[in-house]
Scaffold this active site. Structure first.
Site, short mmCIF file in Angstrom:
data_model
loop_
_atom_site.label_atom_id
_atom_site.label_comp_id
_atom_site.label_asym_id
_atom_site.label_seq_id
_atom_site.Cartn_x
_atom_site.Cartn_y
_atom_site.Cartn_z
N VAL A 176 0.86 -1.19 0.00
CA VAL A 176 0.00 0.00 0.00
C VAL A 176 0.90 1.24 0.00
O VAL A 176 2.07 1.16 0.37
CB VAL A 176 -0.92 0.08 1.24
CG1 VAL A 176 -1.92 -1.06 1.25
CG2 VAL A 176 -0.10 0.08 2.54
N VAL A 337 6.06 2.22 -1.16
CA VAL A 337 5.17 1.07 -1.07
C VAL A 337 5.48 0.29 0.20
O VAL A 337 6.60 -0.19 0.39
CB VAL A 337 5.30 0.14 -2.29
CG1 VAL A 337 4.19 -0.90 -2.26
CG2 VAL A 337 5.27 0.93 -3.57
N SER A 338 4.49 0.16 1.08
CA SER A 338 4.69 -0.53 2.35
C SER A 338 3.98 -1.89 2.35
O SER A 338 2.87 -2.01 1.84
CB SER A 338 4.11 0.33 3.48
OG SER A 338 4.06 -0.42 4.67
N PRO A 339 4.63 -2.90 2.96
CA PRO A 339 3.97 -4.20 3.08
C PRO A 339 3.00 -4.20 4.27
O PRO A 339 2.34 -5.21 4.52
CB PRO A 339 5.14 -5.15 3.34
CG PRO A 339 6.12 -4.31 4.10
CD PRO A 339 5.98 -2.90 3.56
#
Ligand SMILES: *[C@@H]1O[C@H](CO)[C@@H](O)[C@H](O)[C@H]1NC(C)=O
Ligand SMILES: *[C@@H]1O[C@H](CO)[C@@H](O)[C@H](O)[C@H]1NC(C)=O
Length: 532
Positions: A176, A337-339
Protein backbone atom coordinates in the site's frame (compact mmCIF):
# COMPACT_ATOMS: atom_id res chain seq x y z
CA UNK A 1 15.13 -22.76 -60.82
CA UNK A 2 18.51 -21.93 -59.41
CA UNK A 3 17.37 -18.55 -58.08
CA UNK A 4 14.51 -20.21 -56.17
CA UNK A 5 16.81 -22.64 -54.54
CA UNK A 6 19.07 -19.79 -53.60
CA UNK A 7 16.20 -17.73 -52.12
CA UNK A 8 14.93 -20.70 -50.19
CA UNK A 9 18.37 -21.23 -48.80
CA UNK A 10 18.50 -17.57 -47.75
CA UNK A 11 15.12 -17.79 -46.02
CA UNK A 12 16.22 -20.90 -44.18
CA UNK A 13 19.41 -19.11 -43.14
CA UNK A 14 17.51 -16.04 -41.88
CA UNK A 15 15.02 -18.20 -39.99
CA UNK A 16 17.83 -20.20 -38.58
CA UNK A 17 19.68 -17.15 -37.35
CA UNK A 18 16.42 -15.89 -35.89
CA UNK A 19 15.83 -19.16 -34.09
CA UNK A 20 19.36 -19.00 -32.81
CA UNK A 21 18.49 -15.69 -31.16
CA UNK A 22 16.10 -17.23 -28.68
CA UNK A 23 18.60 -19.92 -27.84
CA UNK A 24 20.57 -18.42 -25.03
CA UNK A 25 23.14 -19.80 -22.69
CA UNK A 26 21.66 -19.59 -19.22
CA UNK A 27 23.30 -20.09 -15.85
CA UNK A 28 21.99 -19.55 -12.34
CA UNK A 29 23.78 -19.48 -9.00
CA UNK A 30 23.05 -18.90 -5.33
CA UNK A 31 25.29 -18.43 -2.30
CA UNK A 32 25.05 -17.50 1.37
CA UNK A 33 25.66 -13.85 2.35
CA UNK A 34 24.29 -13.85 5.90
CA UNK A 35 27.31 -12.12 7.42
CA UNK A 36 27.86 -11.33 11.11
CA UNK A 37 24.78 -12.41 13.09
CA UNK A 38 25.53 -10.62 16.34
CA UNK A 39 26.54 -7.20 17.61
CA UNK A 40 26.25 -5.46 14.24
CA UNK A 41 23.79 -2.64 13.56
CA UNK A 42 21.16 -3.46 10.95
CA UNK A 43 20.86 -1.55 7.68
CA UNK A 44 17.61 0.21 6.85
CA UNK A 45 15.86 1.87 9.76
CA UNK A 46 18.92 3.90 10.83
CA UNK A 47 18.11 2.83 14.38
CA UNK A 48 21.33 2.68 16.42
CA UNK A 49 19.63 0.36 18.91
CA UNK A 50 18.70 -2.26 16.34
CA UNK A 51 21.60 -4.67 16.80
CA UNK A 52 21.67 -8.20 15.35
CA UNK A 53 21.36 -10.97 17.94
CA UNK A 54 20.63 -14.07 15.87
CA UNK A 55 19.17 -15.32 12.63
CA UNK A 56 15.51 -15.60 11.57
CA UNK A 57 16.60 -17.11 8.26
CA UNK A 58 19.76 -16.86 6.24
CA UNK A 59 20.46 -14.37 3.45
CA UNK A 60 21.52 -15.28 -0.08
CA UNK A 61 22.95 -13.79 -3.23
CA UNK A 62 21.14 -15.14 -6.30
CA UNK A 63 22.55 -14.55 -9.78
CA UNK A 64 21.67 -15.27 -13.38
CA UNK A 65 23.80 -14.98 -16.49
CA UNK A 66 22.28 -14.84 -19.95
CA UNK A 67 24.61 -15.05 -22.94
CA UNK A 68 24.23 -15.20 -26.68
CA UNK A 69 26.37 -18.06 -27.89
CA UNK A 70 29.54 -16.31 -29.09
CA UNK A 71 27.94 -12.93 -28.33
CA UNK A 72 27.13 -10.52 -25.52
CA UNK A 73 26.32 -11.61 -22.00
CA UNK A 74 24.71 -9.94 -18.98
CA UNK A 75 24.76 -10.74 -15.26
CA UNK A 76 22.05 -9.80 -12.79
CA UNK A 77 22.53 -10.37 -9.07
CA UNK A 78 19.81 -10.06 -6.42
CA UNK A 79 20.96 -9.67 -2.81
CA UNK A 80 19.01 -10.41 0.36
CA UNK A 81 20.46 -7.12 1.58
CA UNK A 82 19.07 -3.63 2.04
CA UNK A 83 20.80 -2.46 -1.12
CA UNK A 84 23.82 -2.99 -3.30
CA UNK A 85 26.83 -0.75 -2.72
CA UNK A 86 29.29 0.73 -5.17
CA UNK A 87 32.26 -0.31 -3.04
CA UNK A 88 31.01 -3.92 -2.93
CA UNK A 89 30.50 -3.86 -6.70
CA UNK A 90 34.02 -2.55 -7.32
CA UNK A 91 35.51 -5.35 -5.20
CA UNK A 92 33.36 -8.03 -6.88
CA UNK A 93 34.39 -6.78 -10.34
CA UNK A 94 38.04 -6.88 -9.27
CA UNK A 95 37.65 -10.56 -8.30
CA UNK A 96 35.79 -11.38 -11.53
CA UNK A 97 38.52 -9.72 -13.57
CA UNK A 98 41.16 -11.86 -11.85
CA UNK A 99 39.16 -15.00 -12.74
CA UNK A 100 37.70 -14.27 -16.15
CA UNK A 101 39.56 -11.27 -17.62
CA UNK A 102 37.19 -8.88 -19.35
CA UNK A 103 34.17 -11.17 -19.57
CA UNK A 104 32.37 -9.49 -16.63
CA UNK A 105 32.86 -5.75 -16.13
CA UNK A 106 31.01 -2.72 -14.79
CA UNK A 107 29.29 -2.61 -18.18
CA UNK A 108 27.41 -5.91 -18.01
CA UNK A 109 27.07 -6.76 -14.30
CA UNK A 110 24.10 -5.30 -12.38
CA UNK A 111 23.78 -5.88 -8.64
CA UNK A 112 20.57 -5.14 -6.78
CA UNK A 113 19.20 -5.54 -3.24
CA UNK A 114 15.75 -6.58 -1.96
CA UNK A 115 15.62 -3.74 0.60
CA UNK A 116 15.30 -5.91 3.69
CA UNK A 117 15.72 -3.78 6.83
CA UNK A 118 16.92 -6.81 8.79
CA UNK A 119 20.41 -7.46 7.42
CA UNK A 120 23.80 -6.44 8.84
CA UNK A 121 24.91 -2.92 7.89
CA UNK A 122 28.22 -1.11 7.64
CA UNK A 123 29.15 -2.17 4.09
CA UNK A 124 28.45 1.12 2.27
CA UNK A 125 31.11 3.73 1.68
CA UNK A 126 29.18 6.94 2.43
CA UNK A 127 29.02 8.43 5.92
CA UNK A 128 25.23 8.78 6.24
CA UNK A 129 24.73 5.06 5.67
CA UNK A 130 27.22 3.99 8.32
CA UNK A 131 26.54 6.46 11.11
CA UNK A 132 24.36 4.05 13.09
CA UNK A 133 26.78 1.16 12.61
CA UNK A 134 29.51 3.43 13.99
CA UNK A 135 31.54 3.11 10.82
CA UNK A 136 32.54 0.50 8.28
CA UNK A 137 32.02 -3.19 9.20
CA UNK A 138 34.55 -5.34 7.41
CA UNK A 139 32.74 -8.62 8.14
CA UNK A 140 29.50 -7.40 6.52
CA UNK A 141 31.44 -6.24 3.48
CA UNK A 142 33.45 -9.47 3.09
CA UNK A 143 30.38 -11.72 3.42
CA UNK A 144 28.68 -9.79 0.61
CA UNK A 145 31.69 -9.71 -1.72
CA UNK A 146 32.46 -13.43 -1.20
CA UNK A 147 28.83 -14.50 -1.63
CA UNK A 148 28.22 -12.41 -4.74
CA UNK A 149 31.43 -13.64 -6.34
CA UNK A 150 30.58 -17.29 -5.62
CA UNK A 151 27.00 -16.95 -6.89
CA UNK A 152 28.32 -15.51 -10.17
CA UNK A 153 31.00 -18.21 -10.43
CA UNK A 154 28.28 -20.85 -9.99
CA UNK A 155 26.09 -19.22 -12.61
CA UNK A 156 29.08 -19.10 -14.94
CA UNK A 157 29.83 -22.79 -14.44
CA UNK A 158 26.16 -23.66 -14.92
CA UNK A 159 25.91 -21.95 -18.33
CA UNK A 160 23.98 -24.27 -20.65
CA UNK A 161 21.65 -23.81 -23.62
CA UNK A 162 18.14 -22.84 -22.64
CA UNK A 163 15.24 -20.49 -23.20
CA UNK A 164 13.53 -17.74 -21.24
CA UNK A 165 9.85 -16.94 -20.82
CA UNK A 166 8.21 -13.82 -19.41
CA UNK A 167 4.90 -13.25 -17.64
CA UNK A 168 3.22 -10.39 -15.78
CA UNK A 169 0.37 -10.03 -13.31
CA UNK A 170 -0.99 -7.90 -10.47
CA UNK A 171 -0.77 -8.49 -6.71
CA UNK A 172 -3.32 -6.31 -4.98
CA UNK A 173 -2.68 -7.20 -1.33
CA UNK A 174 1.09 -7.03 -0.82
CA UNK A 175 1.72 -3.29 -0.87
CA UNK A 176 0.00 0.00 0.00
CA UNK A 177 1.08 3.63 -0.34
CA UNK A 178 2.48 4.70 3.04
CA UNK A 179 2.29 8.41 2.14
CA UNK A 180 -1.20 8.61 0.61
CA UNK A 181 -1.52 12.31 1.54
CA UNK A 182 1.76 13.05 -0.23
CA UNK A 183 0.51 11.18 -3.30
CA UNK A 184 -2.51 13.49 -3.43
CA UNK A 185 -0.16 16.40 -4.15
CA UNK A 186 0.32 14.99 -7.65
CA UNK A 187 -1.85 16.75 -10.25
CA UNK A 188 -5.27 15.14 -10.63
CA UNK A 189 -4.69 14.72 -14.35
CA UNK A 190 -1.60 12.62 -13.64
CA UNK A 191 -3.26 10.57 -10.92
CA UNK A 192 -6.16 9.75 -13.23
CA UNK A 193 -3.75 7.87 -15.51
CA UNK A 194 -3.23 5.16 -12.88
CA UNK A 195 -5.61 2.65 -11.38
CA UNK A 196 -3.83 2.53 -7.99
CA UNK A 197 -1.62 4.89 -5.98
CA UNK A 198 1.25 2.38 -6.15
CA UNK A 199 2.51 -0.02 -8.81
CA UNK A 200 0.92 -3.46 -8.29
CA UNK A 201 2.55 -5.34 -11.15
CA UNK A 202 4.91 -8.29 -10.83
CA UNK A 203 7.04 -9.31 -13.84
CA UNK A 204 8.68 -12.70 -13.91
CA UNK A 205 11.37 -14.38 -15.99
CA UNK A 206 11.32 -18.17 -16.18
CA UNK A 207 14.56 -19.91 -17.09
CA UNK A 208 14.27 -23.27 -18.85
CA UNK A 209 17.29 -25.46 -19.51
CA UNK A 210 17.06 -27.34 -22.82
CA UNK A 211 17.66 -30.65 -21.06
CA UNK A 212 16.85 -30.17 -17.39
CA UNK A 213 13.67 -28.17 -17.84
CA UNK A 214 12.93 -25.23 -15.52
CA UNK A 215 15.98 -24.22 -13.48
CA UNK A 216 14.82 -21.00 -11.90
CA UNK A 217 12.97 -17.72 -12.03
CA UNK A 218 13.56 -14.06 -11.15
CA UNK A 219 10.70 -11.69 -10.55
CA UNK A 220 10.36 -7.97 -9.79
CA UNK A 221 7.66 -6.47 -7.60
CA UNK A 222 7.54 -3.25 -5.58
CA UNK A 223 7.05 -3.55 -1.83
CA UNK A 224 9.32 -2.50 1.02
CA UNK A 225 11.31 -5.02 3.07
CA UNK A 226 9.76 -3.67 6.24
CA UNK A 227 7.47 -6.45 7.41
CA UNK A 228 10.05 -6.90 10.18
CA UNK A 229 9.98 -3.86 12.44
CA UNK A 230 12.68 -1.44 13.60
CA UNK A 231 12.90 -3.32 16.92
CA UNK A 232 13.57 -6.72 15.33
CA UNK A 233 17.01 -8.09 16.14
CA UNK A 234 17.09 -11.27 14.05
CA UNK A 235 18.72 -11.28 10.62
CA UNK A 236 16.04 -11.87 8.01
CA UNK A 237 15.38 -11.56 4.29
CA UNK A 238 11.97 -10.12 5.25
CA UNK A 239 9.03 -10.81 2.94
CA UNK A 240 11.08 -11.18 -0.27
CA UNK A 241 13.69 -13.44 1.29
CA UNK A 242 10.86 -15.56 2.69
CA UNK A 243 9.11 -15.70 -0.71
CA UNK A 244 12.34 -16.89 -2.36
CA UNK A 245 12.70 -19.68 0.19
CA UNK A 246 9.04 -20.70 -0.23
CA UNK A 247 9.41 -20.95 -4.00
CA UNK A 248 12.71 -22.82 -3.96
CA UNK A 249 11.32 -25.26 -1.37
CA UNK A 250 8.10 -25.62 -3.38
CA UNK A 251 10.00 -26.51 -6.53
CA UNK A 252 12.27 -28.95 -4.76
CA UNK A 253 9.35 -30.65 -3.01
CA UNK A 254 7.28 -30.98 -6.14
CA UNK A 255 10.15 -32.74 -7.93
CA UNK A 256 8.95 -33.67 -11.36
CA UNK A 257 5.28 -33.97 -10.35
CA UNK A 258 3.07 -30.96 -10.86
CA UNK A 259 1.85 -29.43 -7.62
CA UNK A 260 0.03 -26.15 -7.64
CA UNK A 261 0.61 -23.37 -5.17
CA UNK A 262 -2.57 -24.15 -3.24
CA UNK A 263 -0.76 -27.13 -1.81
CA UNK A 264 1.64 -24.89 -0.04
CA UNK A 265 0.58 -25.17 3.58
CA UNK A 266 1.32 -22.89 6.47
CA UNK A 267 4.00 -24.36 8.65
CA UNK A 268 2.34 -24.00 12.03
CA UNK A 269 5.46 -25.22 13.79
CA UNK A 270 7.41 -22.07 12.89
CA UNK A 271 8.35 -20.27 16.07
CA UNK A 272 6.72 -16.88 16.42
CA UNK A 273 7.03 -13.93 18.65
CA UNK A 274 4.96 -10.86 19.27
CA UNK A 275 6.52 -7.61 18.13
CA UNK A 276 7.79 -5.45 20.95
CA UNK A 277 6.55 -2.29 19.32
CA UNK A 278 3.45 -3.11 21.39
CA UNK A 279 4.09 -1.17 24.64
CA UNK A 280 2.85 -3.87 27.04
CA UNK A 281 5.29 -6.40 25.70
CA UNK A 282 8.56 -4.67 26.35
CA UNK A 283 9.82 -7.11 28.96
CA UNK A 284 10.14 -10.22 26.86
CA UNK A 285 13.89 -10.13 26.37
CA UNK A 286 14.49 -13.58 27.85
CA UNK A 287 11.68 -15.09 25.83
CA UNK A 288 13.16 -13.53 22.70
CA UNK A 289 16.57 -15.02 23.33
CA UNK A 290 15.06 -18.47 23.78
CA UNK A 291 13.00 -18.04 20.68
CA UNK A 292 15.99 -16.88 18.66
CA UNK A 293 17.88 -19.98 19.76
CA UNK A 294 15.01 -22.22 18.66
CA UNK A 295 15.03 -21.09 15.02
CA UNK A 296 16.31 -23.78 12.71
CA UNK A 297 18.37 -22.60 9.79
CA UNK A 298 19.75 -24.76 7.02
CA UNK A 299 23.46 -24.35 6.35
CA UNK A 300 24.45 -22.27 3.34
CA UNK A 301 24.19 -24.72 0.51
CA UNK A 302 25.39 -24.31 -3.02
CA UNK A 303 22.98 -24.18 -5.95
CA UNK A 304 24.72 -27.11 -7.60
CA UNK A 305 26.06 -30.24 -6.05
CA UNK A 306 29.04 -30.14 -8.32
CA UNK A 307 31.02 -27.23 -9.60
CA UNK A 308 33.22 -29.26 -11.88
CA UNK A 309 32.39 -28.75 -15.52
CA UNK A 310 34.27 -31.92 -16.48
CA UNK A 311 32.18 -34.01 -14.13
CA UNK A 312 28.99 -32.51 -15.44
CA UNK A 313 29.94 -33.24 -19.02
CA UNK A 314 30.88 -36.86 -18.23
CA UNK A 315 27.78 -37.51 -16.16
CA UNK A 316 25.49 -35.60 -18.44
CA UNK A 317 21.93 -35.50 -17.12
CA UNK A 318 22.57 -37.51 -14.01
CA UNK A 319 20.04 -36.43 -11.40
CA UNK A 320 22.77 -35.76 -8.84
CA UNK A 321 24.21 -33.09 -11.11
CA UNK A 322 20.97 -31.28 -11.68
CA UNK A 323 21.38 -27.63 -10.71
CA UNK A 324 19.27 -26.55 -7.77
CA UNK A 325 16.29 -24.38 -8.59
CA UNK A 326 17.09 -20.71 -7.95
CA UNK A 327 14.23 -18.29 -7.40
CA UNK A 328 14.82 -14.62 -6.67
CA UNK A 329 12.26 -12.04 -5.58
CA UNK A 330 13.78 -8.73 -6.64
CA UNK A 331 12.84 -5.23 -5.64
CA UNK A 332 11.56 -2.64 -8.07
CA UNK A 333 10.08 0.87 -7.73
CA UNK A 334 9.16 0.47 -4.05
CA UNK A 335 9.63 4.15 -3.08
CA UNK A 336 6.63 4.57 -0.82
CA UNK A 337 5.17 1.07 -1.07
CA UNK A 338 4.69 -0.53 2.35
CA UNK A 339 3.97 -4.20 3.08
CA UNK A 340 2.09 -3.04 6.19
CA UNK A 341 -1.17 -3.19 4.33
CA UNK A 342 -3.61 -2.71 7.22
CA UNK A 343 -2.65 0.99 7.46
CA UNK A 344 -0.97 3.14 10.12
CA UNK A 345 -2.28 3.31 13.69
CA UNK A 346 -1.27 4.94 16.96
CA UNK A 347 0.26 2.54 19.47
CA UNK A 348 -1.31 4.44 22.40
CA UNK A 349 -4.91 4.89 21.26
CA UNK A 350 -5.22 2.28 18.51
CA UNK A 351 -6.77 4.95 16.26
CA UNK A 352 -5.54 5.79 12.75
CA UNK A 353 -2.65 8.31 12.69
CA UNK A 354 -3.07 11.89 11.48
CA UNK A 355 -3.51 11.58 7.72
CA UNK A 356 -1.30 14.49 6.65
CA UNK A 357 1.63 14.10 9.07
CA UNK A 358 1.49 10.46 10.28
CA UNK A 359 1.48 11.65 13.89
CA UNK A 360 -0.42 10.69 17.05
CA UNK A 361 -1.39 13.68 19.18
CA UNK A 362 1.38 15.58 17.35
CA UNK A 363 4.02 12.89 18.06
CA UNK A 364 5.48 10.89 15.21
CA UNK A 365 7.12 8.04 17.12
CA UNK A 366 3.80 6.43 18.09
CA UNK A 367 2.52 5.95 14.53
CA UNK A 368 3.19 2.48 13.08
CA UNK A 369 2.01 0.67 9.97
CA UNK A 370 0.42 -2.73 10.62
CA UNK A 371 1.18 -5.83 8.59
CA UNK A 372 -1.48 -8.48 7.90
CA UNK A 373 -0.18 -10.62 10.77
CA UNK A 374 -0.32 -7.76 13.30
CA UNK A 375 0.84 -7.82 16.05
CA UNK A 376 3.15 -10.70 14.99
CA UNK A 377 5.78 -9.38 12.58
CA UNK A 378 7.06 -12.88 11.74
CA UNK A 379 3.55 -13.73 10.64
CA UNK A 380 3.34 -10.52 8.57
CA UNK A 381 6.64 -11.42 6.92
CA UNK A 382 5.33 -14.89 6.11
CA UNK A 383 1.98 -13.65 4.76
CA UNK A 384 3.43 -10.91 2.51
CA UNK A 385 6.13 -13.38 1.37
CA UNK A 386 3.48 -15.99 0.62
CA UNK A 387 1.33 -13.56 -1.39
CA UNK A 388 4.32 -12.81 -3.64
CA UNK A 389 5.29 -16.50 -3.78
CA UNK A 390 1.80 -17.61 -4.85
CA UNK A 391 1.59 -15.02 -7.61
CA UNK A 392 5.09 -15.96 -8.76
CA UNK A 393 4.13 -19.65 -8.99
CA UNK A 394 1.04 -18.71 -10.99
CA UNK A 395 3.11 -16.54 -13.38
CA UNK A 396 5.79 -19.25 -13.56
CA UNK A 397 3.28 -21.99 -14.44
CA UNK A 398 1.56 -19.76 -17.01
CA UNK A 399 4.63 -18.18 -18.64
CA UNK A 400 4.29 -18.75 -22.37
CA UNK A 401 5.69 -15.62 -24.03
CA UNK A 402 9.21 -16.45 -25.10
CA UNK A 403 12.04 -13.93 -24.85
CA UNK A 404 13.70 -13.49 -28.23
CA UNK A 405 16.38 -11.19 -29.52
CA UNK A 406 19.72 -9.68 -28.74
CA UNK A 407 21.49 -9.48 -25.41
CA UNK A 408 22.90 -6.01 -24.85
CA UNK A 409 23.87 -3.53 -22.13
CA UNK A 410 24.68 0.13 -21.44
CA UNK A 411 26.38 1.65 -18.43
CA UNK A 412 26.94 5.26 -17.46
CA UNK A 413 27.68 7.53 -14.50
CA UNK A 414 25.38 10.52 -13.96
CA UNK A 415 26.11 13.46 -11.66
CA UNK A 416 22.73 14.11 -10.05
CA UNK A 417 23.96 17.29 -8.34
CA UNK A 418 23.99 19.32 -11.55
CA UNK A 419 21.42 18.02 -13.99
CA UNK A 420 19.48 20.42 -16.20
CA UNK A 421 15.75 19.80 -15.93
CA UNK A 422 13.09 21.25 -18.17
CA UNK A 423 10.16 22.42 -16.03
CA UNK A 424 6.94 23.59 -17.57
CA UNK A 425 4.15 25.39 -15.76
CA UNK A 426 1.11 27.05 -17.32
CA UNK A 427 2.41 26.43 -20.82
CA UNK A 428 5.70 28.25 -20.23
CA UNK A 429 8.82 26.15 -19.82
CA UNK A 430 12.17 26.93 -18.24
CA UNK A 431 15.35 24.99 -17.63
CA UNK A 432 16.38 24.64 -13.98
CA UNK A 433 19.29 22.79 -12.37
CA UNK A 434 19.49 20.23 -9.62
CA UNK A 435 21.83 20.85 -6.69
CA UNK A 436 23.79 18.71 -4.20
CA UNK A 437 21.73 16.30 -2.09
CA UNK A 438 20.25 17.36 1.25
CA UNK A 439 18.06 15.62 3.82
CA UNK A 440 15.00 17.50 5.01
CA UNK A 441 13.32 17.62 8.40
CA UNK A 442 10.66 15.24 7.11
CA UNK A 443 13.35 12.64 6.49
CA UNK A 444 14.19 12.48 10.20
CA UNK A 445 10.56 11.68 10.95
CA UNK A 446 11.11 8.37 9.16
CA UNK A 447 7.99 6.66 7.82
CA UNK A 448 5.10 4.71 9.26
CA UNK A 449 7.19 1.56 8.66
CA UNK A 450 9.76 2.90 11.13
CA UNK A 451 9.15 6.31 12.67
CA UNK A 452 12.18 8.38 13.68
CA UNK A 453 12.91 9.80 17.12
CA UNK A 454 12.52 13.30 18.62
CA UNK A 455 9.92 15.79 17.46
CA UNK A 456 10.27 15.48 13.70
CA UNK A 457 7.17 14.98 11.59
CA UNK A 458 6.46 14.08 8.00
CA UNK A 459 5.49 16.84 5.57
CA UNK A 460 7.34 19.48 7.65
CA UNK A 461 8.16 22.47 5.42
CA UNK A 462 9.35 24.77 8.23
CA UNK A 463 12.00 23.00 10.32
CA UNK A 464 12.89 24.23 13.79
CA UNK A 465 15.61 26.59 15.13
CA UNK A 466 17.19 24.14 17.57
CA UNK A 467 17.93 21.46 14.98
CA UNK A 468 19.06 24.10 12.48
CA UNK A 469 21.64 25.19 15.08
CA UNK A 470 22.83 21.60 15.44
CA UNK A 471 22.94 21.29 11.65
CA UNK A 472 25.08 24.40 11.31
CA UNK A 473 27.71 22.83 13.56
CA UNK A 474 28.14 20.16 10.89
CA UNK A 475 27.64 22.25 7.75
CA UNK A 476 25.80 25.48 7.16
CA UNK A 477 24.07 25.38 3.78
CA UNK A 478 24.54 28.55 1.72
CA UNK A 479 21.76 30.67 0.27
CA UNK A 480 21.93 29.03 -3.14
CA UNK A 481 21.54 25.55 -1.66
CA UNK A 482 18.65 26.63 0.61
CA UNK A 483 16.84 28.21 -2.33
CA UNK A 484 17.46 25.23 -4.56
CA UNK A 485 16.11 22.80 -1.92
CA UNK A 486 13.09 24.89 -0.88
CA UNK A 487 10.30 24.29 0.08
CA UNK A 488 12.15 21.44 1.83
CA UNK A 489 13.92 22.80 4.93
CA UNK A 490 17.46 21.35 5.16
CA UNK A 491 18.27 19.24 8.19
CA UNK A 492 21.53 17.76 6.89
CA UNK A 493 23.34 19.20 3.89
CA UNK A 494 24.71 15.73 3.06
CA UNK A 495 25.63 16.42 -0.57
CA UNK A 496 28.07 19.14 0.52
CA UNK A 497 29.56 17.31 3.51
CA UNK A 498 32.90 15.78 2.53
CA UNK A 499 34.69 15.11 5.83
CA UNK A 500 36.26 12.73 6.62
CA UNK A 501 34.86 11.52 3.27
CA UNK A 502 31.65 11.96 1.25
CA UNK A 503 28.47 11.76 3.32
CA UNK A 504 26.26 10.95 0.34
CA UNK A 505 26.79 10.04 -3.31
CA UNK A 506 26.33 12.62 -6.09
CA UNK A 507 27.49 10.55 -9.04
CA UNK A 508 25.43 7.41 -9.54
CA UNK A 509 26.08 4.46 -11.83
CA UNK A 510 23.14 3.58 -14.08
CA UNK A 511 22.86 0.22 -15.77
CA UNK A 512 20.63 -1.00 -18.56
CA UNK A 513 20.52 -4.71 -19.39
CA UNK A 514 18.59 -5.97 -22.38
CA UNK A 515 17.58 -9.57 -22.96
CA UNK A 516 15.48 -9.59 -26.12
CA UNK A 517 12.29 -7.66 -25.43
CA UNK A 518 12.96 -7.58 -21.67
CA UNK A 519 14.85 -4.54 -20.42
CA UNK A 520 16.12 -3.95 -16.89
CA UNK A 521 17.13 -0.49 -15.69
CA UNK A 522 19.19 -0.70 -12.52
CA UNK A 523 20.18 2.15 -10.22
CA UNK A 524 22.01 1.97 -6.89
CA UNK A 525 19.96 1.50 -3.78
CA UNK A 526 18.90 -1.80 -5.23
CA UNK A 527 15.97 -0.36 -7.05
CA UNK A 528 15.27 -1.83 -10.43
CA UNK A 529 12.78 -0.85 -13.05
CA UNK A 530 11.97 -3.34 -15.72
CA UNK A 531 9.85 -2.98 -18.78
CA UNK A 532 9.06 -4.77 -21.95
C1 LIG B 1 -4.68 17.39 4.89
O1 LIG B 1 -4.16 18.53 4.25
C2 LIG B 1 -4.98 19.01 3.18
C3 LIG B 1 -4.22 20.11 2.45
O2 LIG B 1 -3.57 20.95 3.32
C4 LIG B 1 -6.30 19.47 3.75
O3 LIG B 1 -7.15 19.96 2.73
C5 LIG B 1 -6.98 18.29 4.46
O4 LIG B 1 -8.16 18.71 5.09
C6 LIG B 1 -6.05 17.65 5.49
N1 LIG B 1 -6.66 16.41 5.94
C7 LIG B 1 -6.75 16.06 7.21
C8 LIG B 1 -7.46 14.79 7.50
O5 LIG B 1 -6.27 16.73 8.12
C1 LIG C 1 11.45 22.22 -22.70
O1 LIG C 1 10.17 21.68 -22.92
C2 LIG C 1 9.38 22.41 -23.83
C3 LIG C 1 7.97 21.82 -23.82
O2 LIG C 1 8.01 20.43 -23.92
C4 LIG C 1 10.03 22.41 -25.19
O3 LIG C 1 9.28 23.16 -26.11
C5 LIG C 1 11.44 23.01 -25.07
O4 LIG C 1 12.11 22.92 -26.31
C6 LIG C 1 12.25 22.28 -23.99
N1 LIG C 1 13.50 22.98 -23.79
C7 LIG C 1 14.66 22.36 -23.62
C8 LIG C 1 15.85 23.24 -23.41
O5 LIG C 1 14.78 21.16 -23.65
Amino acid sequence: MRIWTFLLLLIVLVLKSDVAYCDYLIGLGSYDITGPAADVNMMGYANAEQIASGVHFRLRSRAFIVAEPKGNRVVFVNLDACMAAQLVTIKVLERLKARYGDVYTENNVAISGIHTHAGPGGYLQYVVYIVTSLGFVRQSFDALVDGIEKSIVQAHENLRPGSIFVNKGEILDAGVNRSPSGYLNNPAAERSKYKYNVDKEMSLLKFVDDEWGPVGSFNWFATHGTSMSRTNSLISGDNKGAAARFMEDWFERKGSARIDSAEFENDESLPRRISNIIPTLHDNHHELLELAASFQSPPGRPATKTSSVARRVRGSLRQVNKPRFVSAFCQSNCGDVSPNVLGAFCTDTGLPCDFNHSTCGGKNELCYGRGPGYPDEFESTRIIGERQFKKAVELFNGASEQIKGKVDFRHTYIDFSKLAVNVSSNGASKVVKTCPAAMGFGFAAGTTDGPGAFDFRQGDDQGNPFWKLVRNLLKTPDKEQIECQQPKPILLDTGEMKLPYDWAPSILPIQILRIGQFVILSVPGGIILNFL
